[in-house]
Design a protein around this motif. Structure first.
Motif, PDB file in Angstrom:
ATOM      1  N   MET A  67       0.786  -1.393   0.053  1.00 12.02           N
ATOM      2  CA  MET A  67       0.029   0.017  -0.100  1.00 12.02           C
ATOM      3  C   MET A  67       0.772   1.177   0.006  1.00 12.02           C
ATOM      4  O   MET A  67       0.525   2.569  -0.449  1.00 12.02           O
ATOM      5  CB  MET A  67      -0.992   0.163   1.366  1.00 12.02           C
ATOM      6  N   LEU A  68       1.968   1.016   0.233  1.00 11.40           N
ATOM      7  CA  LEU A  68       3.002   2.199   0.568  1.00 11.40           C
ATOM      8  C   LEU A  68       4.052   2.246  -0.656  1.00 11.40           C
ATOM      9  O   LEU A  68       5.306   2.679  -0.401  1.00 11.40           O
ATOM     10  CB  LEU A  68       3.558   2.275   1.916  1.00 11.40           C
ATOM     11  N   TRP A  69       3.826   1.575  -1.679  1.00 10.24           N
ATOM     12  CA  TRP A  69       4.859   1.426  -2.790  1.00 10.24           C
ATOM     13  C   TRP A  69       4.384   2.636  -3.771  1.00 10.24           C
ATOM     14  O   TRP A  69       3.032   2.956  -4.014  1.00 10.24           O
ATOM     15  CB  TRP A  69       4.984   0.162  -3.432  1.00 10.24           C
ATOM     16  N   GLY A  70       5.565   2.897  -4.626  1.00  2.55           N
ATOM     17  CA  GLY A  70       5.165   4.028  -5.760  1.00  2.55           C
ATOM     18  C   GLY A  70       6.215   3.746  -6.514  1.00  2.55           C
ATOM     19  O   GLY A  70       7.193   3.531  -6.331  1.00  2.55           O
ATOM     20  N   PHE A  71       5.863   4.132  -7.915  1.00  2.00           N
ATOM     21  CA  PHE A  71       6.975   4.305  -8.789  1.00  2.00           C
ATOM     22  C   PHE A  71       6.433   5.201 -10.114  1.00  2.00           C
ATOM     23  O   PHE A  71       5.290   5.330 -10.442  1.00  2.00           O
ATOM     24  CB  PHE A  71       7.269   2.845  -9.307  1.00  2.00           C
ATOM     25  N   SER A  72       7.473   5.528 -11.011  1.00  2.00           N
ATOM     26  CA  SER A  72       6.991   6.199 -12.110  1.00  2.00           C
ATOM     27  C   SER A  72       8.309   6.118 -13.397  1.00  2.00           C
ATOM     28  O   SER A  72       9.323   5.850 -13.013  1.00  2.00           O
ATOM     29  CB  SER A  72       7.033   7.754 -11.783  1.00  2.00           C
ATOM     30  N   ASP A  73       7.648   5.846 -14.456  1.00  2.00           N
ATOM     31  CA  ASP A  73       8.588   5.699 -15.765  1.00  2.00           C
ATOM     32  C   ASP A  73       9.064   7.002 -16.052  1.00  2.00           C
ATOM     33  O   ASP A  73       9.926   7.073 -16.961  1.00  2.00           O
ATOM     34  CB  ASP A  73       7.829   5.092 -16.937  1.00  2.00           C
ATOM     35  N   ASP A  74       8.459   8.361 -15.868  1.00  4.24           N
ATOM     36  CA  ASP A  74       8.950   9.470 -16.105  1.00  4.24           C
ATOM     37  C   ASP A  74       9.213   9.718 -17.754  1.00  4.24           C
ATOM     38  O   ASP A  74      10.157  10.178 -17.988  1.00  4.24           O
ATOM     39  CB  ASP A  74       9.987  10.065 -15.211  1.00  4.24           C
ATOM     40  N   ALA A  81      10.934   1.357 -16.540  1.00  4.90           N
ATOM     41  CA  ALA A  81      12.041   1.901 -15.584  1.00  4.90           C
ATOM     42  C   ALA A  81      11.293   1.909 -14.228  1.00  4.90           C
ATOM     43  O   ALA A  81      12.040   1.424 -13.360  1.00  4.90           O
ATOM     44  CB  ALA A  81      12.105   3.601 -16.132  1.00  4.90           C
ATOM     45  N   GLY A  82      10.262   2.529 -13.994  1.00  2.34           N
ATOM     46  CA  GLY A  82       9.627   2.455 -12.806  1.00  2.34           C
ATOM     47  C   GLY A  82       9.290   1.234 -12.099  1.00  2.34           C
ATOM     48  O   GLY A  82       9.765   0.838 -10.824  1.00  2.34           O
ATOM     49  N   LYS A  83       8.798   0.095 -12.679  1.00  3.09           N
ATOM     50  CA  LYS A  83       8.865  -1.030 -12.221  1.00  3.09           C
ATOM     51  C   LYS A  83       9.837  -1.919 -11.964  1.00  3.09           C
ATOM     52  O   LYS A  83      10.125  -2.536 -11.052  1.00  3.09           O
ATOM     53  CB  LYS A  83       7.896  -2.020 -13.182  1.00  3.09           C
TER      54      LYS A  83
END
Length: 205
Positions: A67-74, A81-83
């Protein structure tokens, strides 16, 4: 509530490498909570505002709390990238950590597989340099006691490395402490038994 301790970064890490003329800079930092994680990402983005991409991932609490994970490929192709960044973080079993990978494009396309390898690999190498500390889960406890019991209670608390947060003195003493959650019941039982139940013990969280 899971009261087992977990690892957190002890200090920041920066790892840099060049892959097919693109420059990749990986930053790792201890960030306790989503707000700190996002603030760290923003700081790196400002620092490298001229970079093509600032991709990121974070684990903002316990390592297993998705629940406190996050990511971005920007801006990189979806999933490249993010994953991979997040996968390396979650696989490390380190909590409260954010990774930002800055890319200065060198003119040669890496392809989706190359990007996954570059972003995930940079974080993997940075993690190999990471020094961690143990983050113990603490709970707050409160003890209401007479002045005659204070020396005994302080001795018990000290033996369990409890940290005093507050003390109020009136007709009796109200002590608030933080103690490792794994020994909180033991502390309460020991104080109760050695004062013959004359000390009121309560957990605040």
């Amino acid at each position: 509530m899971d009261i087992s301790p977990y690892s957190v970064p002890a200090e920041p890490v920066v790892f840099e490498e060049e892959i097919k003329k693109s420059r990749f800079i990986t930053y790792l930092a201890h960030t306790s909570g989503q707000e700190q994680a996002k603030a760290f990402v923003d700081n790196i983005k400002k620092k490298h505002a001229d970079a093509r991409h600032n991709c990121w991932g974070f684990v903002a609490g316990r390592p297993e709390n998705s629940m406190l994970w996050g990511f971005s490929d920007d801006g990189e192709p979806s999933g490249t990238a993010g994953k991979p960044i997040l996968a390396q973080l979650t696989g490390s079993n380190v909590g409260e950590i954010t990774a930002v990978v800055t890319r200065y494009y060198g003119g040669i396309r890496l392809g989706t597989g190359g990007l996954v390898k570059a972003y995930g690999g940079g974080v993997q190498k940075a993690l190999s340099l990471l020094i961690t500390n143990e983050r113990a889960i603490v709970v707050q406890m409160q003890f209401s006691c007479e002045y005659s019991h204070i020396a005994l209670i302080e001795n018990i608390l000290s033996s369990h490395n409890a940290v005093q947060v507050n003390a109020e003195f009136s007709h009796n003493i109200l002590i608030t402490v933080e103690v490792d959650a794994r020994v909180s019941d033991l502390v309460a039982d020991e104080i109760f038994s050695r004062t013959r139940g004359q000390v009121v013990v309560s957990k605040l969280q």
